[in-house]
Design a protein around this motif. Structure first.
Motif, PDB file in Angstrom:
ATOM      1  N   ARG A   1       0.861  -1.329  -0.020  1.00  5.23           N
ATOM      2  CA  ARG A   1      -0.136   0.214   0.038  1.00  5.23           C
ATOM      3  C   ARG A   1       0.848   1.290  -0.065  1.00  5.23           C
ATOM      4  NH1 ARG A   1      -3.117  -0.577   5.390  1.00  5.23           N
ATOM      5  NH2 ARG A   1      -1.052  -0.879   5.819  1.00  5.23           N
ATOM      6  N   GLU A   2       0.560   2.366  -0.590  1.00  2.00           N
ATOM      7  CA  GLU A   2       1.188   3.561  -0.597  1.00  2.00           C
ATOM      8  C   GLU A   2       1.379   4.267   0.873  1.00  2.00           C
ATOM      9  OE1 GLU A   2      -0.499   7.300  -2.180  1.00  2.00           O
ATOM     10  OE2 GLU A   2       0.867   6.657  -3.944  1.00  2.00           O
ATOM     11  N   GLU A   3       0.232   3.797   1.670  1.00  2.00           N
ATOM     12  CA  GLU A   3       0.587   4.705   2.751  1.00  2.00           C
ATOM     13  C   GLU A   3       1.719   3.775   3.841  1.00  2.00           C
ATOM     14  OE1 GLU A   3      -3.254   2.121   3.109  1.00  2.00           O
ATOM     15  OE2 GLU A   3      -2.212   3.439   1.654  1.00  2.00           O
TER      16      GLU A   3
ATOM     17  N   ALA B   1       4.679   5.886   3.982  1.00  2.00           N
ATOM     18  CA  ALA B   1       4.883   7.093   5.212  1.00  2.00           C
ATOM     19  C   ALA B   1       5.254   6.306   6.337  1.00  2.00           C
ATOM     20  CB  ALA B   1       3.490   7.718   5.352  1.00  2.00           C
TER      21      ALA B   1
END
Length: 920
Positions: free
Chosen positions: A131-133, A136
């Motif tokens: 996932r892109e998150e 972060a």
């Protein structure tokens, strides 16, 4: 500073970091505990990873010291290997969440001494980032690092497109922390455009110090980011071209640089969809006369080579400069030669008009411009040739003797219909040379290639499977399948272990239910090697045949599925030491004596052939092979049921066939029968012996599916393998392919004609089904499909197996009823003729034309077909009469149809310059 960082540029002297816990020597956040408590924290961290709680990982990392993190990293690597190999019993819905947690935890446990390359190997792993998150979270877990290290890591990750596109928060965070700009990459720029696109696009672009560099890269990309190519739509504030024009006007972006990048991208070419963005930017910036003049060489290159829409814009720009008198004559000559080489009539005619206008105002330029005009003498359009010849004739007195001779020499490219006019124009300067007899040129007959031996080692086999080379064609697939069966029979455990290591994320990792609705190709056999298949499911699929509603192409694909399920159930057992049906030739055919030898090995080993494998082998055996008679005797002498069946097959017993016909459009008052696929009837006859002896997947050859029209609107797969199912029965194979080729002749389905290449190389007679398959192929929408059909026609002609007149007769009714469009047929015929097969193409068209010329209103677009026919007649010297041509040629008007009809009639009555010769 590392070598890769030396290429980076500092954004600003320093970047303030948000207040937070003090960093430790390990590179993470300092915790207040260590020792035993750190060990307990590591256990809590690993538990969170196993449960897939990625968001909790950064907080759980805080209490861990360097030694605890090092120990945790070792266990995280082991857990990653277990998850990747499918050894860990993780519920399917948690697999991706566990990978996310592994990704974040591994980032936080990297030691302070780890280089950016080591960090990139973990943070850039495709089996972890989900996932892109996660990016972060990984950024938070990394803690404080040296600016050079962060910039180096960002640069390494940015060079991996898949990683850069899916982990923008991580890369952007590293860039901000380091204070350096990372050299732009396609992946990073694509992610950047995605994250900036909102209603504050212009403001966000102004605020980002990297905007000039990243915008320049985006405009130069071979495939621009999707956000940049969106139309203005209902959210104009998110329209990138408009935003970029605004920034150019404000001076945030350098106007000259943006223009240079966009024009350079147009010059490099590519599909029209990828050039819309730079073209739109150029139009929005509206270059002035000075900016246009500075880029004249670029506009010439674009006009010559770019897609039609882009070339038209460049031609308009150069025309504007020429009208203003600011385009040098030499540049106009270069432009003219490039544009006249194109095939678009609109561009070519506009260029001839431009040259005529310039010469009318500046006659002295004729010596430099007219040689460029002769590029049109070789055009496929005789109308263009005529325009160019008239233009040369008007200005010929203005050139010297040397240029005149050059122009006369180029006139040899003109169609024979213009030779007389050229002779009157150039007189003695037009060299006639020695007339040579016409010679038909056909391609060499392709020779079948022997299939390579299977992989000799398990490592070589697994390398074939992992490399994905099975998609290259049926031969590679058959070789890999045979190698898998042979090696699994020798050492199933070794093959199973190698498969587990080679496929960390296989389709079957979520359980055997993934095969409920399909075989997933060779993966079902791999699952069989690993023992993951339900025996009841395997038994059901092995006994499954096509139902009464199945299409013929479904039946062909069903044969492959049945073979795979049978192999999946028997692989690694004594019941399947090797495959009988593996082809010996690239066409899919099996040499008769090779199959006899295989059956002998089975008999000597006391193994009964697997039913589907034997059936496919019997269908594939080359009955036309010279050794078939001797092989039949040897097969009968084996004394086994399989040997007797092979002997009967080689002697021609139980051979099935097919007949095809079309119902009338209005039969039974059914107006829905409009397209050929709605009216096609394929009759396989009744063969009780075939239905009794063959397994379910093959029983349709004995008379099922029913001989009735049926639609097949569903997705079609496995086309490449269809031809290898019936390599010894060309007419039957063609009948099976016809429903797909005839379906939706107006549709945009690509690849429908893919099996035609193998069809013409198969054995068996050439009847109506084969000719119809080629006829439908010649009329396909897709140019590649038409090219396959052209190759098929030429190969049959070279083998002496093409009945050109019967092919023309089939095309006649298809063109007359609108199922084959004349413009597509003309394109295919022109392509075939250009190879040198003018007489073959003319023979096909000669048989077709009387029927399509008969109606009071001829088929629309027939002028292009007549142009190709006329060209063929002029070159091969054919003579004769075509019914209906005389009346059409005597009609009024100057349409393409009337002009080309007259040209063809004249060629048939006068012959070409060369005497005709007979060809085989």
């Amino acid at each position: 500073m590392t070598r890769s960082v030396q290429t980076l540029t500092r954004l600003r002297p320093s970047v303030p970091e948000p207040a937070g816990p003090e960093p430790t020597s390990s590179g993470g956040l300092r915790g207040g505990t260590g020792g035993a408590k750190g060990e307990g924290g590591a256990e809590e961290l690993l538990a969170a990873v196993r449960e897939g709680r990625a968001a909790a990982v950064p907080g759980l990392l805080e209490p861990l010291d360097a030694s605890a993190r090092k120990a945790a990293l070792t266990r995280l690597r082991a857990l990653r290997a277990e998850v990747g190999a499918g050894k860990r019993a993780t519920p399917p819905h948690l697999v991706d969440r566990v990978r996310s947690a592994l990704y974040v935890a591994g980032a936080g446990c990297l030691p302070a001494s780890a280089t950016a390359a080591v960090a990139a190997s973990w943070l850039g792993a495709r089996d972890l980032l989900v996932r892109e998150e996660d990016g972060a979270l990984a950024l938070a877990a990394l803690g404080d690092r040296a600016p050079e290290w962060a910039a180096d890591l960002a640069g390494r990750l940015a060079r991996r497109r898949a990683v850069a596109e899916n982990s923008y928060p991580l890369l952007h965070g590293l860039v901000v922390r380091s204070g350096y700009t990372v050299p732009p990459t396609d992946g990073y720029v694509t992610a950047w455009t995605r994250h900036l696109t909102d209603d504050r696009l212009v403001e966000r672009l102004r605020e980002d110090p990297q905007t000039p560099v990243l915008v320049a890269h985006a405009l130069a990309m071979a495939e621009p980011p999707e956000r940049l190519t969106r139309a203005l739509g209902r959210r104009p504030r998110r329209h990138w071209p408009t935003a970029l024009r605004t920034l150019v006007g404000e001076g945030v972006l350098d106007r000259a640089r943006v223009l240079d990048v966009c024009v350079s991208r147009l010059l490099h070419g590519g599909p029209a969809r990828d050039l819309r963005l730079p073209l739109e930017m150029v139009r929005l910036l509206a270059p002035d006369a000075r900016e246009l003049r500075e880029r004249i060489p670029d506009w010439i290159g674009i006009a010559s080579d770019a897609p039609s829409l882009v070339a038209g814009y460049a031609q308009d720009v150069l025309t504007e400069l020429a009208s203003a008198g600011t385009l040098p004559v030499g540049a106009l000559a270069e432009m003219t030669a490039g544009v006249l080489f194109r095939t678009e009539k609109k561009l070519v005619r506009a260029q001839l008009a431009l040259v005529g206008k310039v010469l009318a105002e500046e006659p002295g330029a004729a010596g430099e411009l007219l040689p460029a005009v002769t590029e049109a003498f070789g055009s496929e359009d005789t109308g263009v040739q005529e325009r160019a010849l008239k233009l040369v004739g008007r200005h010929l007195p203005a050139v010297d003797a040397e240029v005149r001779r050059e122009l006369a020499e180029a006139a040899g490219l003109l169609s024979p219909m213009h030779r007389q006019a050229a002779g009157e124009l150039f007189g003695a300067d037009l060299g006639r040379g020695t007339a040579l007899p016409y010679e038909e040129i056909l391609p060499p007959v392709p020779e079948a290639q022997r299939l390579a031996s299977p992989a000799t080692t398990v490592e070589e086999l697994v390398a074939q499977l992992v490399a994905g080379r099975l998609a290259e064609g049926p031969a590679a697939f058959e070789r890999a399948l045979d190698g898998l069966v042979r090696h699994a029979h020798r050492d199933r455990a070794a093959v199973a272990e190698a498969v587990r290591e080679a496929f960390p994320r296989p389709p079957w990792e979520q359980g055997a239910h993934c095969f409920t609705h399909g075989t997933q190709g060779i993966h079902v056999v791999l699952a069989g090697v690993l023992g993951l298949l339900d025996p009841a499911l395997v038994a059901t699929r092995r006994a499954q045949g096509p139902d009464q509603d199945s299409c013929l192409h479904q039946a062909l694909s069903g044969v492959l599925d049945a073979r795979l399920w049978e192999a999946a159930g028997l692989v690694g057992t004594d019941a399947l030491p090797f495959l009988l049906a593996t082809p010996t030739w690239s066409t899919g055919a099996i040499e008769p004596r090779v199959l006899v030898e295989r059956l002998r090995e089975y008999r000597d080993a006391g193994v009964e052939p697997a039913p589907t494998d034997l059936a496919q082998a019997l269908v594939r055996v080359a009955r036309a092979d010279p050794s078939a008679g001797r092989a039949a005797e040897e097969a009968a002498a084996l004394g086994t049921p399989a040997g007797r069946r092979l002997a009967a097959r080689l002697c021609g017993e139980g051979i099935v066939g097919a007949t095809v016909r079309f119902l009338p459009r209005d039969e039974d008052g059914a107006p829905q029968r409009w397209w050929p696929s709605d009216r096609l009837v394929v009759d396989l006859g009744e063969h009780p012996a075939v239905r009794a002896e063959f397994p379910p997947a093959f029983q349709w050859l004995g008379g099922a599916p029913e001989a009735a029209p049926r639609r097949c609107p569903h997705r079609v797969e496995g086309r490449a393998e269809w031809a290898t199912v019936l390599p010894a029965d060309r007419e039957l194979l063609a009948a099976c392919l016809l429903p797909t080729l005839a379906h939706r002749v107006e549709g945009d389905a690509r690849g429908a004609a893919e099996p035609l290449t193998a069809l013409v190389e198969a054995d068996g007679p050439v009847g109506r089904a084969v000719l119809l398959a080629l006829a439908f192929g010649l009329g396909r929408v897709d140019a590649d499909d038409r090219l396959r059909a052209v190759d098929g026609v030429l190969v049959l002609a070279a083998r002496g197996e093409l009945n050109a007149r019967r092919l023309g007769a089939e095309l006649a009714w298809l063109v007359a009823e609108g199922s084959v469009k004349p413009n597509r047929l003309a394109d295919a015929a022109r392509t075939a003729a250009a190879t040198g097969a003018y007489r073959t193409v003319w023979t096909v068209l000669e048989a077709m034309l009387p029927e399509v010329l008969a109606p009071a209103r001829p088929v629309r677009g027939l002028g292009e077909v007549l142009a190709v026919a006329a060209d063929c007649v002029e070159r091969c010297g054919a003579r004769g009469e075509v019914a209906g041509l005389d009346a059409l040629a005597s009609g009024r008007g100057s349409s393409q149809l009337v002009v080309q009809a007259g040209r063809l009639l004249s060629a048939l009555r006068q012959g070409a310059d060369q005497p005709p010769t007979e060809t085989v």
